[in-house]
Design an enzyme around this catalytic site. Sequence first.
Site, PDB file in Angstrom:
ATOM      1  N   GLY A  84      -5.602  22.969 -56.068  1.00  0.00           N
ATOM      2  CA  GLY A  84      -4.881  22.070 -56.960  1.00  0.00           C
ATOM      3  C   GLY A  84      -5.499  20.689 -57.007  1.00  0.00           C
TER       4      GLY A  84
ATOM      5  N   LEU B 280       4.131  17.910 -36.813  1.00  0.00           N
ATOM      6  CA  LEU B 280       5.122  18.144 -37.872  1.00  0.00           C
ATOM      7  C   LEU B 280       4.579  17.788 -39.247  1.00  0.00           C
ATOM      8  CD1 LEU B 280       6.436  15.248 -39.008  1.00  0.00           C
ATOM      9  CD2 LEU B 280       7.621  15.332 -36.848  1.00  0.00           C
TER      10      LEU B 280
ATOM     11  N   ASN C 279      -5.907  18.568 -37.963  1.00  0.00           N
ATOM     12  CA  ASN C 279      -5.723  17.995 -39.307  1.00  0.00           C
ATOM     13  C   ASN C 279      -6.985  18.141 -40.146  1.00  0.00           C
ATOM     14  OD1 ASN C 279      -3.074  17.342 -39.232  1.00  0.00           O
ATOM     15  ND2 ASN C 279      -3.336  15.124 -39.154  1.00  0.00           N
TER      16      ASN C 279
ATOM     17  N   CYS D  69      -1.764  11.223 -43.413  1.00  0.00           N
ATOM     18  CA  CYS D  69      -2.560  11.611 -42.243  1.00  0.00           C
ATOM     19  C   CYS D  69      -3.883  12.305 -42.512  1.00  0.00           C
ATOM     20  CB  CYS D  69      -1.701  12.433 -41.299  1.00  0.00           C
ATOM     21  SG  CYS D  69      -0.417  11.405 -40.571  1.00  0.00           S
TER      22      CYS D  69
END
Length: 454
Positions: free
Chosen positions: A276, A158, A231, A283
């Site tokens: 950006g 999530l 990730n 995380c």
Amino acid sequence: MKILQITVIGCGYVGLTTSVALAYIGHRVHCIDQNQERVQALQNGIVPMHEMGVAELLGQLRDRISFGRWDSFNLTTEVIIIAVGTPRKDNGEADTSYVEAVARELGQRLSGDGLPIIVNKSTVPIGSARRVESVVSYYLKSRGINIPVTVASNPEFLREGVALYDTFYPDRIVVGANQGEAINILREMYAPILEQTFIPPEFLPRPDSYNLPAFITTTPTSAELIKYAANTFLAMKISYINEIAGLAERVGADILEVARGIGLDKRIGVQYLNAGIGWGGSCFGKDVQALIHTAGQYDYDMPLSSATIQVNLRQREEIIRKLQSALKVLRGSTVGLLGLSFKPGTDDLRDAPSITVAKRLIEMGAHVKAYDPVAMENCRKSHPELDMLYANSAEELAHGSDALVLVTEWKEFLSLPYNQLGKLMRQKVIVDGRNVLDRQLLTEAGFNYIGVGR
Ligand code: NAD
Ligand code: UGA
């Protein structure tokens, strides 16, 4: 649907969202946290973080969800989900001490009857399912209980700010387990999500284009690696586009055009190509570091992963460089930060780019002001060291500032009356750290507009 008795350990972003979602689809959930203040707040229906929809659902589900400390641990539970933190240690390694403490507690509390399935949902290093199993077994044995303990790895994907959406409508659910029994129970637990048989909450309708999620079963080790690899890949994708953005600036290309041009290739995809100020949050940084640390234990280098971190740090410095080149002298200048949280939709400040930028500016002698719609209280509390002025509105922020930096792309920042804000400023400089503002409109309002990679 089989209704399960579930205990979730850790009422943070992941534990609380998971608890609320599992209760919503019909299960009975008890959520345990060691933090008395947090438990008390939740017992009173107060959600201790800003996460869309969680408080609302919690209010509707009071009969299916309860909160307590360890003394409320219930032996009749069928599934135990570990969702405690695994922060970064100084050497980059994941700090597993909270998970270890939970394993010890479980080994000291569980009885031999109907031993529940234990699930690692925390992001944990390779071997952690085995480690939890052995710690729980060790403490059970020391109490004369000699039965096999089952631990499955069920990584969580999530995103904060849209945590409930991601939980109800995931792309996939990964379960790493050596025992078929654990896989079966978790398949039952997630059945309403896997089959999308639940009635969506009013504020979170099922997207039209949504396809049923894959249920992927793997070994515990693969599941543990999947989480870190996912990730790291996402962070790498952002660092990649940021690296290209730096070159785009130099050769005179526009990174928005470049990102679209490459992202529409289905093999690449448009998501996570927003250049950006760089990625932040609890995380990406810690997980990329932990992956590199694990590789180091095998004497294996991970140059792409290391570069992902370096590029990201440089990206924050680039904002300072842009301010320096526009204002020339930062000492004595006043810089207003639009946004503090690491992304919109949350008050989370863990590894937020805003904090790095604010610290750096203060070090360089600038006055820093900040305005964020939800994260200011958290910032005051968690960063008392920052000698920063908190503005109550964008107008107050702009007043007397030499430059504004858009750090977090909160929706309300997209439609601020920049024309009027400019009139309140000492100099009309704006650094758009997320490339979300209307360059033409700002330029027409007399601003020196500085984007990233444009
Ligand atoms: P968090 O810090 O928000 O919450 C952790 C909670 O666990 C805290 O409330 C803490 O008091 C509690 N806790 C710690 N030790 C405990 C113990 N021994 N007994 C009972 N409670 C205990 O953490 P989080 O952001 O929810 O992350 C939890 C895990 O999930 C981490 O491993 C993280 O990497 C992973 N994860 C986080 C996200 C995210 O978006 N935040 C997404 C996917 C995975
Ligand atoms: C991220 C992952 O997306 C989740 O899948 C994962 O479960 C979670 O980490 C975790 O393990 O904790 P999260 O950190 O909550 O989720 O937020 P993201 O939306 O992924 O954003 C992370 C950072 O990247 C933010 O600072 C965001 O501003 C930045 N970002 C994101 C960009 O700079 N560019 C992009 O194109 C996308």
